[in-house]
Design a protein around this motif. Structure first.
Motif, mmCIF file in Angstrom:
data_model
loop_
_atom_site.group_PDB
_atom_site.id
_atom_site.type_symbol
_atom_site.label_atom_id
_atom_site.label_comp_id
_atom_site.label_asym_id
_atom_site.label_seq_id
_atom_site.Cartn_x
_atom_site.Cartn_y
_atom_site.Cartn_z
ATOM 1 N N GLU A 173 55.355 -54.864 48.547
ATOM 2 C CA GLU A 173 55.280 -56.441 48.410
ATOM 3 C C GLU A 173 53.999 -56.821 47.245
ATOM 4 O O GLU A 173 54.089 -57.332 46.415
ATOM 5 N N VAL A 174 52.960 -56.010 47.423
ATOM 6 C CA VAL A 174 51.830 -55.894 46.698
ATOM 7 C C VAL A 174 52.134 -55.436 45.303
ATOM 8 O O VAL A 174 51.735 -56.232 44.274
ATOM 9 N N LEU A 175 52.780 -54.213 45.224
ATOM 10 C CA LEU A 175 53.064 -53.798 43.699
ATOM 11 C C LEU A 175 53.978 -54.820 43.069
ATOM 12 O O LEU A 175 53.907 -55.175 41.825
ATOM 13 N N ALA A 176 54.908 -55.484 43.932
ATOM 14 C CA ALA A 176 56.145 -56.488 43.204
ATOM 15 C C ALA A 176 55.223 -57.445 42.705
ATOM 16 O O ALA A 176 55.632 -57.807 41.269
ATOM 17 N N GLU A 177 54.274 -58.159 43.236
ATOM 18 C CA GLU A 177 53.469 -59.280 42.494
ATOM 19 C C GLU A 177 52.527 -58.832 41.548
ATOM 20 O O GLU A 177 52.512 -59.328 40.471
ATOM 21 N N HIS A 178 51.999 -57.446 41.536
ATOM 22 C CA HIS A 178 51.253 -56.898 40.623
ATOM 23 C C HIS A 178 52.136 -56.753 39.278
ATOM 24 O O HIS A 178 51.593 -57.135 38.043
ATOM 25 N N LEU A 179 53.308 -56.179 39.443
ATOM 26 C CA LEU A 179 54.142 -55.998 38.349
ATOM 27 C C LEU A 179 54.567 -57.334 37.617
ATOM 28 O O LEU A 179 54.639 -57.422 36.471
ATOM 29 N N ASP A 180 54.675 -58.388 38.270
ATOM 30 C CA ASP A 180 55.117 -59.589 37.717
ATOM 31 C C ASP A 180 53.882 -60.065 37.060
ATOM 32 O O ASP A 180 54.182 -60.687 35.877
ATOM 33 N N ARG A 181 52.786 -59.891 37.655
ATOM 34 C CA ARG A 181 51.576 -60.523 36.681
ATOM 35 C C ARG A 181 51.423 -59.617 35.398
ATOM 36 O O ARG A 181 51.018 -60.050 34.531
ATOM 37 N N ARG A 182 51.683 -58.269 35.543
ATOM 38 C CA ARG A 182 51.691 -57.338 34.354
ATOM 39 C C ARG A 182 52.630 -57.601 33.352
ATOM 40 O O ARG A 182 52.165 -57.555 31.995
ATOM 41 N N VAL A 183 53.671 -58.126 33.641
ATOM 42 C CA VAL A 183 54.683 -58.707 32.668
ATOM 43 C C VAL A 183 53.995 -59.799 31.894
ATOM 44 O O VAL A 183 54.083 -59.798 30.466
ATOM 45 N N ASP A 184 53.585 -60.805 32.686
ATOM 46 C CA ASP A 184 52.922 -61.989 31.940
ATOM 47 C C ASP A 184 51.838 -61.569 31.173
ATOM 48 O O ASP A 184 51.378 -61.967 30.082
ATOM 49 N N ASP A 185 51.163 -60.389 31.439
ATOM 50 C CA ASP A 185 49.973 -60.090 30.534
ATOM 51 C C ASP A 185 50.324 -59.221 29.386
ATOM 52 O O ASP A 185 50.005 -59.499 28.442
ATOM 53 N N MET A 186 51.526 -58.693 29.568
ATOM 54 C CA MET A 186 52.071 -57.882 28.330
ATOM 55 C C MET A 186 52.621 -58.872 27.436
ATOM 56 O O MET A 186 52.784 -58.729 26.153
ATOM 57 N N VAL A 187 53.339 -59.963 27.906
ATOM 58 C CA VAL A 187 54.014 -61.197 27.065
ATOM 59 C C VAL A 187 52.549 -61.666 26.281
ATOM 60 O O VAL A 187 52.625 -61.976 25.176
ATOM 61 N N GLY A 188 51.472 -61.941 26.965
ATOM 62 C CA GLY A 188 50.317 -62.367 26.509
ATOM 63 C C GLY A 188 49.754 -61.524 25.325
ATOM 64 O O GLY A 188 49.164 -62.052 24.408
ATOM 65 N N MET A 189 50.011 -60.196 25.542
ATOM 66 C CA MET A 189 49.346 -59.349 24.606
ATOM 67 C C MET A 189 50.260 -59.213 23.413
ATOM 68 O O MET A 189 49.846 -58.360 22.414
ATOM 69 N N GLY A 190 51.514 -59.941 23.101
ATOM 70 C CA GLY A 190 52.472 -59.821 22.041
ATOM 71 C C GLY A 190 53.798 -58.852 22.113
ATOM 72 O O GLY A 190 54.261 -58.277 21.208
ATOM 73 N N MET A 191 54.064 -58.666 23.474
ATOM 74 C CA MET A 191 55.174 -57.918 23.757
ATOM 75 C C MET A 191 56.712 -58.721 23.075
ATOM 76 O O MET A 191 57.401 -57.913 22.346
ATOM 77 N N VAL A 192 56.631 -60.096 23.162
ATOM 78 C CA VAL A 192 57.658 -60.742 22.557
ATOM 79 C C VAL A 192 57.811 -60.482 21.000
ATOM 80 O O VAL A 192 58.825 -60.210 20.408
ATOM 81 N N GLU A 193 56.727 -60.886 20.454
ATOM 82 C CA GLU A 193 56.638 -60.542 18.992
ATOM 83 C C GLU A 193 56.803 -59.142 18.503
ATOM 84 O O GLU A 193 57.397 -58.934 17.566
ATOM 85 N N GLU A 194 56.464 -58.119 19.473
ATOM 86 C CA GLU A 194 56.530 -56.812 18.990
ATOM 87 C C GLU A 194 58.198 -56.408 18.966
ATOM 88 O O GLU A 194 58.700 -55.772 18.048
ATOM 89 N N LEU A 195 58.790 -57.028 19.970
ATOM 90 C CA LEU A 195 60.159 -57.035 20.138
ATOM 91 C C LEU A 195 61.007 -57.547 19.004
ATOM 92 O O LEU A 195 62.108 -57.322 18.583
ATOM 93 N N GLU A 196 60.597 -58.864 18.705
ATOM 94 C CA GLU A 196 61.027 -59.483 17.624
ATOM 95 C C GLU A 196 61.125 -58.909 16.302
ATOM 96 O O GLU A 196 62.092 -58.723 15.495
ATOM 97 N N ARG A 197 60.004 -58.260 15.939
ATOM 98 C CA ARG A 197 60.022 -57.235 14.736
ATOM 99 C C ARG A 197 60.963 -56.014 15.017
ATOM 100 O O ARG A 197 61.704 -55.721 13.914
ATOM 101 N N TYR A 198 60.944 -55.695 16.134
ATOM 102 C CA TYR A 198 61.811 -54.402 16.478
ATOM 103 C C TYR A 198 63.450 -54.625 16.109
ATOM 104 O O TYR A 198 64.034 -54.067 15.554
#
Length: 320
Positions: A173-198
């Motif tokens: 349960e702790v890991l699941a919450e952490h992973l959700d937040r990590r996805v948000d962090d990755m989006v904030g770091m530019g994940m969507v823009e990186e994939l758009e270029r891809y």
């Protein structure tokens, strides 16, 4: 917790003594390897660097998506500036257009990397969440037609390297919450823009031109959003990325447990207090203290004990 180690031959007695040690792969002697397993987001990469720094090691990546060049944010590769000068092998090295790397191919590449590291007198530290890769690399006999993670798989192969196996675990349960937040962090770091270029790259679609890298979580989930670009499609894509990341973590843990059932001697280290501190916002100092106490400390003691035991094995018997 009792620490168990697989059988094998020796390393130097201490970190300082490792520099002059040379390992040979053959009938009488096999490489010594530290292997770090765990679900995504548990801290394997950080621990591998900590251990490699302490014991003069080099890291071998065992993540089947991170072996390819590109999509560094999406695949969550450790940034160069955070590697602290530790050499990494099979991390972002392969051309994604060359095809998907099967476990048998990784077995060959990883063996070469381990032998080269050992020949330099260093400790190979294998880290990654692709347990099919780790299994293929570690067993003495590998048959690509077999599925070692199937419920009815009964074979028990000897490990071909003398190894210290560490499992970094976090409560589900702790890991699941952490992973959700990590996805948000990755989006904030530019994940969507990186994939758009891809996705804007050459045709055919990513999954066809890059059969390995194209399976990275985020690539299939965002495909529809880039086609219609609506707010609803975006929210649905991010939710799917989180869901599939959580599913991946569950599957990774299942496979690690399966390896344990097959007799792999591993030590579990509990990183739950570290993730708890991060989720609660207790600050970097509290998180660092939890890491030192619950993850790094037990892991360093396990590796040190492993090296000492191996040194005793290697020490020649006195003729007197």
């Amino acid at each position: 917790m009792r620490i168990l180690f697989s059988r094998g031959s020796g390393t130097a007695r201490s970190a300082a003594a490792l520099a002059g040690n040379r390992f040979q792969c053959g009938r009488k002697q096999r490489e010594r390897v530290v292997v770090i397993m765990g679900a995504t987001g548990t801290g394997k990469s950080k621990l591998s660097i900590d251990i490699a720094t302490k014991f003069q090691g080099e890291v071998v990546n065992a993540d089947k998506i991170q072996v390819y060049r590109g999509l560094d944010i999406t695949t969550n590769k450790m940034p160069i500036e955070e590697r602290r000068g530790v050499p990494h092998h099979l991390l972002g090295e392969l051309d994604p257009a060359a095809g998907e790397l099967p476990p048998a191919g990784f077995r060959s590449l990883a063996r070469g990397a381990v032998e080269r590291i050992a020949a330099r007198g260093k400790i190979p530290v294998v880290a990654g969440g692709s347990n099919s890769y780790i299994h293929a690399m570690m067993v003495d006999r590998y048959d690509e037609r077999e599925n070692p993670f199937a419920a009815d798989y009964a074979a028990r192969h000897r490990l071909r390297c003398r190894s210290c196996l560490l499992w970094v675990d976090v409560e589900a349960e702790v890991l699941a919450e952490h992973l959700d937040r990590r996805v948000d962090d990755m989006v904030g770091m530019g994940m969507v823009e990186e994939l758009e270029r891809y996705f804007a790259g050459e045709q055919p679609p990513p999954e066809e031109r890059h059969p390995g890298l194209g399976k990275a979580i985020g690539v299939p989930e965002l495909r529809e959003y880039f086609r219609i670009r609506t707010a609803a499609a975006y929210e649905e894509a991010v939710a799917a990325i989180k869901k599939n990341t959580r599913r991946l973590a569950v599957e990774q843990v299942r496979k690690i447990v399966r390896l344990g059932e097959m007799g792999w001697p591993m030590q579990r280290v509990d990183a739950t207090p570290v993730v708890d501190a991060r989720l609660a916002g207790r600050g970097r100092e509290a998180e660092a203290m939890a890491w030192e106490r619950h993850v790094l400390g037990p892991s360093l003691r396990a590796v040190e004990q492993f090296l000492q035991e191996e040194s005793k094995r290697q020490r020649p018997l006195s003729p007197f």
